[in-house]
Design an enzyme around this catalytic site. Sequence first.
Site, PDB file in Angstrom:
ATOM      1  N   TYR A   2      11.340   8.676   1.271  1.00 14.59           N
ATOM      2  CA  TYR A   2      11.365   7.580   0.306  1.00 14.59           C
ATOM      3  C   TYR A   2      12.044   7.918  -1.013  1.00 14.59           C
ATOM      4  O   TYR A   2      12.044   7.097  -1.930  1.00 14.59           O
ATOM      5  CB  TYR A   2       9.927   7.099   0.049  1.00 14.59           C
ATOM      6  CG  TYR A   2       9.226   6.638   1.313  1.00 14.59           C
ATOM      7  CD1 TYR A   2       9.728   5.567   2.044  1.00 14.59           C
ATOM      8  CD2 TYR A   2       8.091   7.283   1.789  1.00 14.59           C
ATOM      9  CE1 TYR A   2       9.113   5.152   3.208  1.00 14.59           C
ATOM     10  CE2 TYR A   2       7.466   6.867   2.952  1.00 14.59           C
ATOM     11  CZ  TYR A   2       7.979   5.803   3.664  1.00 14.59           C
ATOM     12  OH  TYR A   2       7.381   5.391   4.808  1.00 14.59           O
ATOM     13  N   PRO A  59       0.780  -1.230   0.000  1.00 19.21           N
ATOM     14  CA  PRO A  59       0.000   0.000   0.000  1.00 19.21           C
ATOM     15  C   PRO A  59       0.814   1.283   0.000  1.00 19.21           C
ATOM     16  O   PRO A  59       1.816   1.394   0.707  1.00 19.21           O
ATOM     17  CB  PRO A  59      -0.836  -0.108   1.280  1.00 19.21           C
ATOM     18  CG  PRO A  59      -0.148  -1.126   2.115  1.00 19.21           C
ATOM     19  CD  PRO A  59       0.509  -2.082   1.163  1.00 19.21           C
ATOM     20  N   ASN A  60       0.344   2.218  -0.796  1.00 21.38           N
ATOM     21  CA  ASN A  60       0.866   3.585  -0.910  1.00 21.38           C
ATOM     22  C   ASN A  60       2.169   3.697  -1.682  1.00 21.38           C
ATOM     23  O   ASN A  60       2.636   4.807  -1.947  1.00 21.38           O
ATOM     24  CB  ASN A  60       1.005   4.244   0.483  1.00 21.38           C
ATOM     25  CG  ASN A  60      -0.337   4.368   1.174  1.00 21.38           C
ATOM     26  OD1 ASN A  60      -1.265   4.908   0.592  1.00 21.38           O
ATOM     27  ND2 ASN A  60      -0.455   3.847   2.380  1.00 21.38           N
ATOM     28  N   ARG A  76       5.252  12.328  -3.139  1.00 30.11           N
ATOM     29  CA  ARG A  76       5.171  12.915  -1.794  1.00 30.11           C
ATOM     30  C   ARG A  76       6.242  12.321  -0.908  1.00 30.11           C
ATOM     31  O   ARG A  76       6.789  11.262  -1.215  1.00 30.11           O
ATOM     32  CB  ARG A  76       3.803  12.607  -1.163  1.00 30.11           C
ATOM     33  CG  ARG A  76       2.719  13.464  -1.767  1.00 30.11           C
ATOM     34  CD  ARG A  76       1.372  13.039  -1.255  1.00 30.11           C
ATOM     35  NE  ARG A  76       0.478  12.823  -2.396  1.00 30.11           N
ATOM     36  CZ  ARG A  76      -0.676  12.181  -2.339  1.00 30.11           C
ATOM     37  NH1 ARG A  76      -1.085  11.662  -1.210  1.00 30.11           N
ATOM     38  NH2 ARG A  76      -1.410  12.052  -3.410  1.00 30.11           N
ATOM     39  N   ALA A 102       3.234  -0.978   4.771  1.00 27.53           N
ATOM     40  CA  ALA A 102       2.687  -1.006   6.145  1.00 27.53           C
ATOM     41  C   ALA A 102       2.205  -2.405   6.544  1.00 27.53           C
ATOM     42  O   ALA A 102       2.213  -2.747   7.740  1.00 27.53           O
ATOM     43  CB  ALA A 102       1.561   0.001   6.272  1.00 27.53           C
ATOM     44  N   ARG A 120       7.603   0.114  13.485  1.00 29.79           N
ATOM     45  CA  ARG A 120       8.158  -0.396  12.215  1.00 29.79           C
ATOM     46  C   ARG A 120       9.290  -1.404  12.439  1.00 29.79           C
ATOM     47  O   ARG A 120       9.783  -2.017  11.499  1.00 29.79           O
ATOM     48  CB  ARG A 120       8.665   0.753  11.342  1.00 29.79           C
ATOM     49  CG  ARG A 120       7.592   1.683  10.861  1.00 29.79           C
ATOM     50  CD  ARG A 120       8.127   2.716   9.882  1.00 29.79           C
ATOM     51  NE  ARG A 120       7.295   3.903   9.873  1.00 29.79           N
ATOM     52  CZ  ARG A 120       6.183   4.046   9.141  1.00 29.79           C
ATOM     53  NH1 ARG A 120       5.795   3.091   8.339  1.00 29.79           N
ATOM     54  NH2 ARG A 120       5.474   5.158   9.204  1.00 29.79           N
ATOM     55  N   HIS A 172      12.769  -3.114   1.958  1.00 32.02           N
ATOM     56  CA  HIS A 172      12.239  -1.788   2.280  1.00 32.02           C
ATOM     57  C   HIS A 172      13.180  -0.729   1.725  1.00 32.02           C
ATOM     58  O   HIS A 172      14.401  -0.924   1.708  1.00 32.02           O
ATOM     59  CB  HIS A 172      12.101  -1.595   3.792  1.00 32.02           C
ATOM     60  CG  HIS A 172      11.181  -2.588   4.398  1.00 32.02           C
ATOM     61  ND1 HIS A 172       9.820  -2.502   4.278  1.00 32.02           N
ATOM     62  CD2 HIS A 172      11.430  -3.730   5.087  1.00 32.02           C
ATOM     63  CE1 HIS A 172       9.268  -3.549   4.863  1.00 32.02           C
ATOM     64  NE2 HIS A 172      10.222  -4.307   5.366  1.00 32.02           N
ATOM     65  N   HIS A 178       4.084  -4.778   8.987  1.00 26.54           N
ATOM     66  CA  HIS A 178       4.016  -4.680  10.445  1.00 26.54           C
ATOM     67  C   HIS A 178       2.686  -5.163  11.021  1.00 26.54           C
ATOM     68  O   HIS A 178       2.512  -5.170  12.235  1.00 26.54           O
ATOM     69  CB  HIS A 178       4.257  -3.215  10.861  1.00 26.54           C
ATOM     70  CG  HIS A 178       5.357  -2.549  10.083  1.00 26.54           C
ATOM     71  ND1 HIS A 178       6.672  -2.975  10.172  1.00 26.54           N
ATOM     72  CD2 HIS A 178       5.350  -1.533   9.164  1.00 26.54           C
ATOM     73  CE1 HIS A 178       7.414  -2.221   9.358  1.00 26.54           C
ATOM     74  NE2 HIS A 178       6.640  -1.353   8.735  1.00 26.54           N
ATOM     75  N   SER A 215      13.335   2.452   3.146  1.00 25.64           N
ATOM     76  CA  SER A 215      13.897   3.099   4.341  1.00 25.64           C
ATOM     77  C   SER A 215      14.420   2.028   5.299  1.00 25.64           C
ATOM     78  O   SER A 215      14.066   0.846   5.176  1.00 25.64           O
ATOM     79  CB  SER A 215      12.822   3.946   5.025  1.00 25.64           C
ATOM     80  OG  SER A 215      11.733   3.128   5.438  1.00 25.64           O
ATOM     81  N   GLU A 268      12.278 -10.075   1.789  1.00 28.47           N
ATOM     82  CA  GLU A 268      11.598  -8.860   2.267  1.00 28.47           C
ATOM     83  C   GLU A 268      12.488  -7.650   2.002  1.00 28.47           C
ATOM     84  O   GLU A 268      13.675  -7.676   2.329  1.00 28.47           O
ATOM     85  CB  GLU A 268      11.336  -8.980   3.769  1.00 28.47           C
ATOM     86  CG  GLU A 268      10.758  -7.716   4.380  1.00 28.47           C
ATOM     87  CD  GLU A 268      10.607  -7.798   5.897  1.00 28.47           C
ATOM     88  OE1 GLU A 268      10.770  -8.897   6.482  1.00 28.47           O
ATOM     89  OE2 GLU A 268      10.343  -6.743   6.501  1.00 28.47           O
ATOM     90  N   ASN A 309       8.025  -5.777  -1.040  1.00 27.13           N
ATOM     91  CA  ASN A 309       7.978  -4.620  -0.154  1.00 27.13           C
ATOM     92  C   ASN A 309       6.526  -4.521   0.272  1.00 27.13           C
ATOM     93  O   ASN A 309       5.689  -3.965  -0.450  1.00 27.13           O
ATOM     94  CB  ASN A 309       8.429  -3.338  -0.859  1.00 27.13           C
ATOM     95  CG  ASN A 309       8.462  -2.158   0.114  1.00 27.13           C
ATOM     96  OD1 ASN A 309       7.945  -2.249   1.232  1.00 27.13           O
ATOM     97  ND2 ASN A 309       9.058  -1.052  -0.310  1.00 27.13           N
ATOM     98  N   ARG A 368      13.519   3.790  12.415  1.00 28.53           N
ATOM     99  CA  ARG A 368      12.315   4.623  12.412  1.00 28.53           C
ATOM    100  C   ARG A 368      11.456   4.335  13.660  1.00 28.53           C
ATOM    101  O   ARG A 368      11.960   3.838  14.652  1.00 28.53           O
ATOM    102  CB  ARG A 368      11.562   4.396  11.102  1.00 28.53           C
ATOM    103  CG  ARG A 368      12.404   4.796   9.878  1.00 28.53           C
ATOM    104  CD  ARG A 368      11.628   4.682   8.593  1.00 28.53           C
ATOM    105  NE  ARG A 368      10.490   5.583   8.600  1.00 28.53           N
ATOM    106  CZ  ARG A 368       9.503   5.537   7.693  1.00 28.53           C
ATOM    107  NH1 ARG A 368       9.554   4.639   6.719  1.00 28.53           N
ATOM    108  NH2 ARG A 368       8.492   6.381   7.757  1.00 28.53           N
TER     109      ARG A 368
END
Length: 142
Positions: free
Chosen positions: A22, A9-10, A17, A76, A110, A99, A79, A101, A97, A73, A106
């Site tokens: 990111y 997601p996202n 943004r 969210a 996370r 990511h 988690h 970041s 897996e 990836n 963080r």
Amino acid sequence: MKILFLNGPNLNLLGTREPEKYGRMTLAEIEAKVRERAVRLGAEIDFRQSNLEGQLVDWIQQAKDKFQVIVINAAAYTHTSIALRDAIAGVGVPTIEIHLSNVHAREEFRHKSLIAPVCRGQITGFGPLSYLLALEAAVSGN
Ligand code: CA2
């Protein structure tokens, strides 16, 4: 060898943004980099994104006998999602897996990945390079 790249997601918002978190590259630009490297490594890739947990579960299940490795990836859902963890564990396709970041640098929520225990390994914090490192790991087969 066929490798399935899944994005949660996202991640469709990448490059538009929060560039401080990111980066400025869009997901399409990351995909282009992965494709370019895959050609050099002689691998075939399928690159997908969904905001829906169930869609990601379906794609993981359908990867059986079609892909040798999944790179995910899960954003969210990393988690939160027992469903993704169960799908990865159930399908038996080696999964990496990744990511953008460094999730361990963080917020505390996370730091915990529900999928990490059923993945072959985790690559976190290298920006778009995380995708290329995962591709190299997938092709190396270690
Ligand atoms: O660092 C990563 O790759 C993450 O998987 C990104 C997720 C985050 O929930 C994970 O903890 C770490 C968030 C992806 C959201 O991407 C956006 C991109 C641009 C604008 C807004 C969100």
